[in-house]
Write a protein that holds these residues in place. Structure first.
Motif, PDB file in Angstrom:
ATOM      1  N   ALA A   1       0.904  -1.196   0.058  1.00 38.26           N
ATOM      2  CA  ALA A   1      -0.040  -0.011  -0.001  1.00 38.26           C
ATOM      3  C   ALA A   1       1.099   1.257   0.039  1.00 38.26           C
ATOM      4  N   ILE A   2       2.121   1.116   0.870  1.00 39.65           N
ATOM      5  CA  ILE A   2       2.936   2.310   0.748  1.00 39.65           C
ATOM      6  C   ILE A   2       3.331   2.422  -0.690  1.00 39.65           C
ATOM      7  N   ALA A   3       4.138   1.604  -1.241  1.00 41.35           N
ATOM      8  CA  ALA A   3       4.564   1.433  -2.494  1.00 41.35           C
ATOM      9  C   ALA A   3       3.533   2.182  -3.437  1.00 41.35           C
ATOM     10  N   ARG A   4       2.307   1.736  -3.354  1.00 38.38           N
ATOM     11  CA  ARG A   4       1.356   1.998  -4.516  1.00 38.38           C
ATOM     12  C   ARG A   4       1.090   3.879  -4.096  1.00 38.38           C
ATOM     13  N   ALA A   5       1.123   4.192  -2.759  1.00 30.39           N
ATOM     14  CA  ALA A   5       1.174   5.508  -2.608  1.00 30.39           C
ATOM     15  C   ALA A   5       2.107   6.320  -2.847  1.00 30.39           C
ATOM     16  N   VAL A   6       3.384   5.759  -3.033  1.00 29.33           N
ATOM     17  CA  VAL A   6       4.659   6.485  -3.291  1.00 29.33           C
ATOM     18  C   VAL A   6       4.458   6.631  -4.877  1.00 29.33           C
ATOM     19  N   HIS A   7       4.355   5.471  -5.532  1.00 35.41           N
ATOM     20  CA  HIS A   7       3.942   5.419  -6.974  1.00 35.41           C
ATOM     21  C   HIS A   7       3.020   6.912  -7.417  1.00 35.41           C
ATOM     22  N   PHE A   8       1.899   6.884  -6.896  1.00 33.66           N
ATOM     23  CA  PHE A   8       0.872   7.557  -7.324  1.00 33.66           C
ATOM     24  C   PHE A   8       0.812   8.886  -6.504  1.00 33.66           C
ATOM     25  N   GLY A   9       1.008   9.117  -5.403  1.00 30.43           N
ATOM     26  CA  GLY A   9       1.016  10.251  -4.611  1.00 30.43           C
ATOM     27  C   GLY A   9       1.902  11.183  -4.674  1.00 30.43           C
ATOM     28  N   ALA A  10       3.116  10.879  -5.216  1.00 28.17           N
ATOM     29  CA  ALA A  10       3.963  11.783  -5.527  1.00 28.17           C
ATOM     30  C   ALA A  10       4.399  12.683  -4.315  1.00 28.17           C
ATOM     31  N   ARG A  11       3.391  13.663  -3.822  1.00 26.92           N
ATOM     32  CA  ARG A  11       3.711  14.728  -2.891  1.00 26.92           C
ATOM     33  C   ARG A  11       3.639  14.445  -1.647  1.00 26.92           C
ATOM     34  N   LEU A  12       2.413  14.098  -1.206  1.00 25.45           N
ATOM     35  CA  LEU A  12       2.025  13.943   0.420  1.00 25.45           C
ATOM     36  C   LEU A  12       1.519  12.706   0.427  1.00 25.45           C
TER      37      LEU A  12
END
Ligand SMILES: Nc1ncnc2c1ncn2[C@@H]1O[C@H](COP(=O)(O)OP(=O)(O)OP(=O)(O)O)[C@@H](O)[C@H]1O
Ligand SMILES: [Mg+2]
Lengths: 349, 266
Positions: B157-168
């Motif tokens: 889930a974190i890797a996914r967020a890093v991939h898409f979330g970019a900023r925050l």
């Protein structure tokens, strides 16, 4: 994977041990395929007619129209919902087309467009109510099922004073309709209904939609966990409503096939079929709780239905046994699905 | 200029009927820093991050993204603004493959018109690469998320967020259900996301998880802010004391101390 990199040997070992077995077991249609082979073998051993070309054409016929519906219903079930009005909608579509053309002289194509628009609207209302109220689709569509059942009968009686609409073959453009919906093609001396072809196309389309498109991903997600899906931006409401409308479209197609083929339609057409669609989808590996299943599986579920219903006749048994067989197969399928689900979902909790 | 916070939360209040879940809470999140939100059960931590991720809208107060006020009407809008959230309940569908979950809601496509389709090859490949980049060793992107362990799921889930979330990146109690070792793994991913220049909001009720990675600490109790501190302003002991509500902790320690002398077994 043939690198000499020194990593821990653990992961690859685990992959070999769990991955392969799991992958095979997680194919939703696996059980249905095995079942279909067994059922075919069973009846083929009992009767030569069953395995002859004309026999095959005979049992593919009931499988085909059921299969078209089962594929649509499977998508809906994977999306987490039921449509109890799916069967009666086939009747609604056919009755609307029939009444408009034969009693009101409406142009054939206009009448077909109107009946399509009508059932799509019913699908939309089903989906919209489910999405807005959050009530189980089982209850919502039970309501629309009963209403449509009443309307189909009431309106047919009111207009025709009978419970049947006849003479559909006298309408303009019937030849074209017959070619599309009810023609036959010959293979090995036996004539096959064109609906079989449509069934194959529906299965390919359904499978493609489910496995190869974004919409398919959303179907799995919506049925698997609607809340989680919403949180990551999946348009859950739109997906749900679309699925109900796809089911309605299939009902229109099958209803039209029915009235074109028979040239008449009973006001009772389609009643009770909705459960058979669900049975086929479940035999095909759809979970009743949503989020898991396949279009191919549902098509194979319909195939099993077709083979069993005709096979029993060819085997010279009383047709009453059919329901027993169907029920036993359903039970087996549900138990197998339950096991697979636990395997997939709970093994690491 | 560079000192401008990525996200500023100003006096945010949220009510559910008569319950005030969150009352006048403020803090800041900077790029490349971790802001920890600490508080007991029911303190309003999840409510705060649901406001940040567009699930709820605040009744009062405002959010400033890059110094500009924003209104996040839906999770989609928050995602589009570059705010990615890893929920307490993860927002993953257990029966679906890892790669399908990874791209859920943001599927890459190829082809045109009616032939537009889910680009599976890209999705599978990207999932594998992104997980590897974060140092996550999964066996097979095709296996259902339900078969992963709690820590692995958090990591995905974190890797996914890093991939898409970019900023925050917002994380709601990612370590609460994990054992010591797995929690350490997840904390390392949080640090890695921070080092990539993301602003991170890390919600937890465990000060021992917060202190090593946090740059800022917002303490909540029953929906109210007990304070918003920079790292230097607070020692770990003070942090723990404030969270437990100082006097209450003393009382508890007192109570617990007496017990062993009275109990015979064990
Ligand atoms: N949708 C809602 N409707 C009504 N009350 C709510 C809602 N969401 C949260 N609350 C209430 O707001 C308060 C704060 O809840 P919240 O979930 O934010 O706590 P939390 O700090 O995340 O707790 P935990 O550590 O248990 O996750 C609780 O009293 C809760 O009952
Ligand atoms: Mg919470």
């Amino acid at each position: 994977m043939s690198t000499g990199t020194v990593t821990s040997a653990g992961p690859d070992e685990r992959l070999a041990r769990v991955g392969l077995l799991k992958r095979v077991l997680l194919k939703p249609e696996l059980g249905a395929l095995i079942g279909a082979v067994l059922v075919f073998g069973f009846f083929a051993a009992l009767s030569d007619v069953f395995r002859s070309a004309s026999g095959i054409a005979n049992w593919l016929d009931p499988a085909s129209t059921l299969g078209i519906m089962a594929v649509a219903v499977a998508l809906l079930m994977i999306g987490g919902h039921f449509d109890l009005s799916a069967g009666v909608q086939t009747g609604t579509a056919a009755i609307t087309s029939g009444l408009l053309t034969t009693y009101y002289g409406v142009n054939t194509w206009a009448a077909l467009a109107i009946s399509l628009a009508l059932v799509l609207a019913i699908g939309f209302v089903n989906g919209y109510l489910v999405v807005r109220t959050g009530l189980p689709s089982f209850i919502i569509t039970l309501g629309t099922f009963l209403m449509l059942q009443g309307l189909n009968l009431g309106i047919t009686k009111l207009v025709t004073n009978t419970v049947q609409i006849n003479n559909f073959n006298r309408i303009l453009g019937y030849d074209v309709l017959h070619a599309v919906f009810a023609s036959e093609f010959t293979i090995a001396g036996a004539s096959f209904q064109i609906a079989i072809l449509w069934w194959v196309i529906a299965t390919i389309l359904g499978s493609w939609l489910l496995l190869r498109t974004r919409f398919g991903n959303w179907i799995f997600a919506t049925g698997g966990d609607a809340n989680a899906s919403r949180n990551v931006g999946v348009p859950v409401a739109r997906t749900t409503i679309s699925l109900f409308m796809i089911t309605s479209f299939a009902a229109w197609f099958v209803g039209t096939t029915q009235i074109v083929r028979l040239t008449s339609i009973q006001a009772q057409a389609g009643f009770g079929q909705e459960l058979i669609y669900i049975v086929a989808a479940v035999i095909g590996g759809c979970l009743l709780t949503g989020g898991f299943g396949s279009a191919v599986g549902a098509a194979v579920g319909a195939l099993i239905f077709g083979m069993t219903s005709q096979g029993i006749v060819y085997a010279g048994w009383d047709a009453d046994w059919f329901k027993f067989f169907l029920g036993a197969m359903l039970l087996l399928a549900v138990l197998a699905n339950q096991y697979i689900r636990r395997f997939a979902e709970l093994s690491r909790r | 200029m560079t000192d401008e916070p990525l996200l500023e939360i100003r006096n945010v209040t949220k009510r559910f009927g008569s319950v005030i879940s969150l009352g006048g809470v403020s803090t800041t999140v900077r790029a490349g820093q971790v802001t920890c939100v600490l508080g007991d059960n029911g303190a309003g931590k999840s409510t705060l991050i649901k406001i940040l991720s567009g699930v709820h809208q605040p009744d009062e107060g405002e959010l400033l993204l890059d110094g500009r006020p924003v209104r996040l009407g839906s999770p989609r809008e928050a995602l589009d603004a570059g705010i990615a959230t890893v929920y307490q309940d993860l927002a993953m569908v257990p029966l679906m493959a890892i790669w399908r979950n990874f791209f859920l809601g943001s599927e890459p496509t190829k082809g045109w018109g009616p032939f537009r389709r889910f680009d599976r090859a890209t999705a599978i490949e990207t999932t594998r690469r992104e997980l590897l980049d974060m140092g996550i060793d999964i066996r097979d992107p095709d296996q259902p998320v339900g078969t992963l362990s709690g820590g692995e799921r958090q990591s995905v889930a974190i890797a996914r967020a890093v991939h898409f979330g970019a900023r925050l990146l917002i994380l709601d109690e990612p370590t609460s259900a994990l054992g010591v070792k797995q929690a350490g793994v997840v904390l390392r991913y949080i640090a890695r996301a921070r080092d990539r220049g993301l602003g991170v909001v890390f919600i937890t009720h465990n000060p021992h998880h917060a202190f090593p990675v946090g740059d800022r600490f917002l303490l909540l109790n029953r929906g109210k802010s007990l304070g918003d501190f920079a790292k230097g302003e607070l020692s770990p002991t003070e942090l723990t004391r404030m969270m437990a509500g100082g006097a209450e902790l003393d009382q508890l320690a007192h109570e617990l101390q007496r017990e062993p002398t009275e109990k015979a077994p064990q």
